[in-house]
Every structure is written in C-alpha cells, then in structure tokens.
Design an enzyme around this catalytic site. Structure first.
Site, PDB file in Angstrom:
ATOM      1  N   ALA A 130       0.561  -1.305   0.068  1.00 55.10           N
ATOM      2  CA  ALA A 130      -0.221   0.357  -0.198  1.00 55.10           C
ATOM      3  C   ALA A 130       0.961   1.593   0.001  1.00 55.10           C
ATOM      4  O   ALA A 130       2.414   1.239   0.203  1.00 55.10           O
ATOM      5  CB  ALA A 130      -1.219  -0.226   1.734  1.00 55.10           C
TER       6      ALA A 130
ATOM      7  N   ASP B  81      -3.883   9.915  15.774  1.00 59.62           N
ATOM      8  CA  ASP B  81      -4.319   9.931  13.874  1.00 59.62           C
ATOM      9  C   ASP B  81      -4.520   8.296  13.581  1.00 59.62           C
ATOM     10  O   ASP B  81      -4.607   8.046  13.135  1.00 59.62           O
ATOM     11  CB  ASP B  81      -3.033   9.475  12.580  1.00 59.62           C
ATOM     12  CG  ASP B  81      -3.488  10.423  11.528  1.00 59.62           C
ATOM     13  OD1 ASP B  81      -4.406  11.048  10.960  1.00 59.62           O
ATOM     14  OD2 ASP B  81      -2.665   9.257  10.747  1.00 59.62           O
TER      15      ASP B  81
END
Length: 621
Positions: free
Chosen positions: A24, A140
């Site tokens: 990814a 996050d």
C-alpha cells in the site's frame, strides 16, 4: 503521494530485508512485504517518502517515536520490530498482518450490524487503552491504521502521527483530507491532542462502521475541519434507523465537541461500550442495517401532510397550481443567498480566528529548538526547521526565523526556524595510501582545498602514493582550509659503506647511521684479521634502500694449536713435528758450533697455545 519506486521490489534493504511485493501507499510512504533474512520471517516494511527522509528534523523525530512505539506490546497493536536507514531510505519493520484495512471493510461491507461494529471498536479501544496506559497518544486514529486479519483487530502507526508535522502533510490534499476527517476539534483549533482526542476519532470510526458514511464529509480539509469545530455531530440512526438508541448515545458521548464531555481515555470508552453491548438484545445486535431511503425530488412527489404541519388545504378552494420551473426561481435564489452567507461566514472565520488568520511570530532566536518549536506552536503557528551552520550560535539553538519576531504570519503558513548545527567544520579525509589524483578529489569533496604537493622518500609507503598530509587525516577544519600533501618517492637509496677490517662495534654504528640494518653470519677464524674485526660483508658495495640489511662476518682470530715438547729431540725431528702442526720453525745455535746436535730449548713452552702459522724458535747445541 508515495515517492518510493516500484524498483524496490527485489532489493535488499539494510542487508537484511528482501522486498518481495508492494502492499500500500500512504501519507508517509509505501508499505512492502519483505523477508527478514536474519529471522527467516515475513514483515511489513514501511519505506518513508524521500522528501521526509531528507528532513533531518523528521528523521530524528521518527526515530524517537518509533522507539516509543516499539516498547508498546499488546495483541491488538501491530508490533514494531526494527527501524533504521539504508542509503536514502528510512524504514520501519513491523509485524505483517494478512487481512484488510478497516477502510476496505467499510467500503465493501458497511453499514455493519451493531455487534460487528462494536466488536471491531472493542479491539481498537483495547489497543488505544494499552497506548494510553503507556503514556502514548496515537493522534491519527483512522480506518487506514486499523487492520483486520485472522489474528483479530490490530492498530498500527502508534507514535508516528507525532513524527509527521502539518508541514509534511500539506503537500498532498488527499492525505490531509483523510487525516482531517478524523481530527478532534481541539486538534483543529489548537493543534493539541491527548487521550480524549483518540476517543473522539474512535467514536467517528464507530459511526462510520454503523453507517458506511463519514460523519463530516467535505471536498477540502478546511471544510471538513470547520465542521468538526462548528458542525453538529449526526446520530448513526439518522442514516441507519436500525441503530439502537443506546449506541447513538455512545457515539454522541465519544464525539462530544468539548473534550471534558467525552470519556477520559480509551479505557473509559471501552467500559462504556461493553456496558452498552451487554444491554442490547441479540436481535438488536444482529439486526440487518436498514439505511434511510432518500426522499424523491419535489417535482416527482406530492408533499405529504405530517402531524403538526402548518400546511392547510381548503376544501372549497381551487386545487393547488402545479409548480413550474419559473416558480422555483425564488427558492433557488434564497438557497443561493443562504449559501453565500455561509461561505462568507466561513471565509470570515477562516481569515480571522480560523486557519487563514494572522498571528504575530514570537521571539525565539537563541532558544533551544524544542523550546522554540513549542513556543511557535502554542502561538497557533506551524513550524519548519532548517539546519544551518553558525560560528556564533550554539548547536541546537535558533539562529533566525522567517518571518521575524513580531511579524504577522497566516496560520496555514509555516514559520521557518533556522537551527544552528554549530560551526561549519569538515574532517580532513584519510589520504595515506591513495594516489595523488584520488587525494585531490577527496580534499575537494570534503569542502577543503589542495595546498602544496611535495615528494619525499618514505620507507613504508609505495612510490606514487600519499605518505602524509598537513593537517592530518581526521582533524576538523574550516571549509576551504588548505591541505598539504606529501607524495612518496618510495624508499630512499643508500650507498653501502665498506666496513671490512673495522672493529665490530664501529662497523655496526657506521651501517646503522646510514639507515641500514645489521645482521651477522657465523664468526670465522682468520690469520690476517684480528679477533673482533669484520672479515667480510654482504653486499660489499652498491646501493640499498633504508631499512635493508647488510650481513657481517666477524673474525674469531687465528686457529690456536698446542705446542709439543721438542727439547731433547734432534733438530730435524723437532722441526718436522712443529711444521706438521702448522708452525714456522727458526733454529739457533747458542754455542756457535753444535756438539750434541740436540734441541736444548724452545721459544714457546710445551703444552701452551700458539697461533697456527706463528714462528717457534728452537735452540740446538
């Protein structure tokens, strides 16, 4: 925005990790499947973006946060196993989780039944609880950082959100938008995050799993951030009516705009979630989600009458006139005016107290980097650190800022802090043994300059190679300092002196003074060279080089022979016996005329030693 290259596949990173495939891309870089050759296992290898890897501040912060994350051990946390650098690559090795990200689960399966959504949220909160207990705030929490595989729910990238500043995100609007969708109001307004900020983000993830929609969608980070601060959090049941009211209340509490109204940390949120889940029936937990059906457009439906509606229809009056496009213009005009008011309001907020507003830059010159960054951020501004050399400012302190202290700066722009690296110094490279051409290149590459180049004999350095430099290799110098180079002419030739016949000590001293070594062969007898003097040398003449050897042979003197008794013997027999032993014989006649013809005396006593070849006198009477 990944700047890592597909050519990484097949490459060995840090002489340990063989990159096998691409997984990814993200805001910080790209993730690959790699084989850890040392432990013979597959890992997830995150390679940082090249622009981040060139940022010394980021790399230092990344190392600190990676070490903090590596200390976090929990079944719901993706383990960090290694971090390091290899040439231009900064990397992080992590546990490889086979499965899907929560983003993929939401895209493919959401809205999820309440049981499945609560179970996933339970795993997320367990990971965050472990982090909060260890003093770590994730900062996050988003679907891309939640992995769901055979081993259950795992959260990744702990601590790394702290390493990435706003400056590193503004280059990619998609990345910032993805992060902004899960930012808490206090992160938007003050840039501060604590455990309650992670709770807020986890509540947004639960909303998204239950509905398949973001709580605050938008086309720009500013629009999304504005909604977090000023918008109203929708209830999951607004989109999916089958969501139980207790779950609505749980989401509302976790996503309260005021941090004080939320659970204090992930552990508190986890206890509340489990209490809600325990209070739901199996039917409510497993009910198939039913999304609300969008209302048809006005021109395709008839407005229904609702209880409490102020709309009235006269029984005797004329039927309603069908709506036309012309009749809708006033409505469109009103909507347009309202939209302009909203845009104007948002714009006014954005350019005043919002992210586009202006703040005076505080004075931080002379402060330590950490103190300066904290001071500027507390003023509501972002920072970007540049490392510079300074002859006057101590290393780690701020030399200057742009804009300067007191100047106005928009909140969206970064204040550049120039931090001292100390005086600009360069190490003189080690040049001994290099050719002159290579030495010149190395000096220039080290930001220094070539001084004088001379030649000299050197006993240990081959001809044509650098024998020494002034200043010496490894010493720290200012840029442009001249480095003098001495190139070897090889060993110095030496004329071999003739030391034959000299006493041993004198000969050795003379050869040593010429730079030669002295060795000795077996000593020999010599009738002509006195004992202790040099009989011969090898080589006897010609040229050698300093350090070469000359072999000497030293005299033991003549051969010594035991003198026999010849008194009483005839002169002929005495002479023959002495000559046979190597002596010279001299005959004398004391009485002038021999009578007995018999030896009556000898000059060397019988039984004593005399040099072979020496003369023995016999007296004949």
């Amino acid at each position: 925005m990944s700047t890592t290259a597909p050519s990484l596949i097949g490459r060995t990173v840090d002489r340990r990790y063989v990159v096998r495939g691409h997984l990814a891309d993200g805001g910080m870089g790209s993730v690959y499947v790699a084989l850890d050759q040392r432990l013979d296992r597959e890992v997830a290898l995150k390679i940082m973006r090249s622009d981040l890897a060139r940022d010394t501040e980021f790399v230092a912060r990344f190392r600190r946060e990676a070490r903090s994350a590596a200390r976090l051990t929990h079944p719901n946390v993706v383990a960090v196993t290694d971090q390091g650098e290899d040439e231009q690559y900064v990397f992080l090795a992590m546990e490889l989780v086979r499965g899907r990200t929560l983003r993929e689960v939401i895209r493919q399966d959401a809205p999820l039944p309440a049981r499945e959504a609560l179970d996933i949220a339970d795993g997320i909160l367990q990971a965050l609880q472990a982090a909060h207990r260890a003093g770590l705030v994730h900062r996050d929490v988003k679907p891309e950082n939640v992995l769901i595989g055979d081993s259950g729910v795992k959260v990744t990238d702990f601590g790394l959100a702290r390493a990435v500043t706003t400056d590193t995100l503004t280059g990619d609007s998609d990345v910032l938008l993805g992060t902004a969708a899960y930012l808490s109001p206090e992160q938007v307004e003050r840039g501060r995050a604590d455990e309650r900020s992670d709770v807020y983000s986890a509540g947004l993830l639960l909303f998204e799993m239950l509905t398949g929609e973001k709580a605050f969608p938008g086309d720009s980070p500013i629009h999304v951030a504005y909604q977090h601060v000023h918008g109203t959090m929708p209830a999951p049941s607004d989109a999916v009516p089958s969501v139980p009211p207790s779950v609505d209340a749980l989401v509302a509490r976790a996503t309260a705009r005021n941090p004080d109204d939320r659970p204090a940390n992930a552990g508190d949120f986890l206890r509340e979630l489990r209490a809600v889940r325990a209070g739901l029936t199996p039917e409510a937990l497993d009910a198939a989600p039913r999304a609300s059906v969008p209302a048809p457009d006005d021109h395709e439906r008839t407005d229904p009458l609702r209880p409490g509606s102020t709309q009235q229809i006269s029984r005797s009056g004329p039927p309603p006139v069908a709506r036309t496009g012309r009749r809708r213009w006033p409505l469109f005009g009103g909507l347009l005016a309202a939209l302009l008011l909203v845009v104007g309001g948002v714009g006014g907020w954005a350019f005043t107290s919002g992210p586009l507003g202006s703040v005076d830059v505080p004075a931080v010159v002379g402060k330590q980097q950490g103190v300066a960054v904290d001071t500027v951020q507390r003023a509501g501004l972002h920072t970007k650190v540049q490392q510079v050399f300074s002859e006057t400012a101590a290393a780690g302190t701020v030399v200057s800022t742009t804009p300067g202290a007191g100047d106005g700066q928009r909140k969206t722009d970064a204040v550049v802090l120039r931090v001292s690296k100390g005086p600009e110094r360069y190490d003189v490279p080690s040049l001994v043994g290099k050719s002159e051409a290579d030495a010149r290149r190395a000096i220039t590459d080290a930001h220094l300059k070539v001084g004088s180049v001379t030649q000299a004999y050197d006993e240990s350095t081959p001809s044509g190679q650098v024998a020494s430099t002034i200043p010496s290799g490894g010493s720290s110098q200012k840029p442009g300092t001249a480095v003098d180079v001495v190139v070897s002419k090889g060993k110095q030739p030496v004329t071999v002196p003739d030391v034959t016949g000299s006493p041993k000590s004198d000969a050795e001293q003379q050869l040593t003074a010429a730079g030669l070594k002295v060795t000795y062969g077996p000593e020999q007898n010599s009738d002509s060279v006195a004992k202790g003097d040099v009989i011969s040398q090898s080589p006897s003449d010609g040229n050698l080089f300093k350090g070469d050897s000359v072999q000497l042979v030293v005299s033991k003197g003549p051969v010594m022979v035991t003198v026999p008794k010849v008194v009483g013997k005839s002169p002929g027999d005495a002479k023959a016996e002495l000559e046979q032993l190597g002596f010279q014989v001299k005959t004398t006649y004391p009485l002038l005329v021999p009578v007995l013809f018999q030896v009556q005396g000898q000059s060397v006593d019988a039984g004593s030693q005399a040099p072979k070849g020496s003369t023995i006198t016999i007296d004949v009477v």
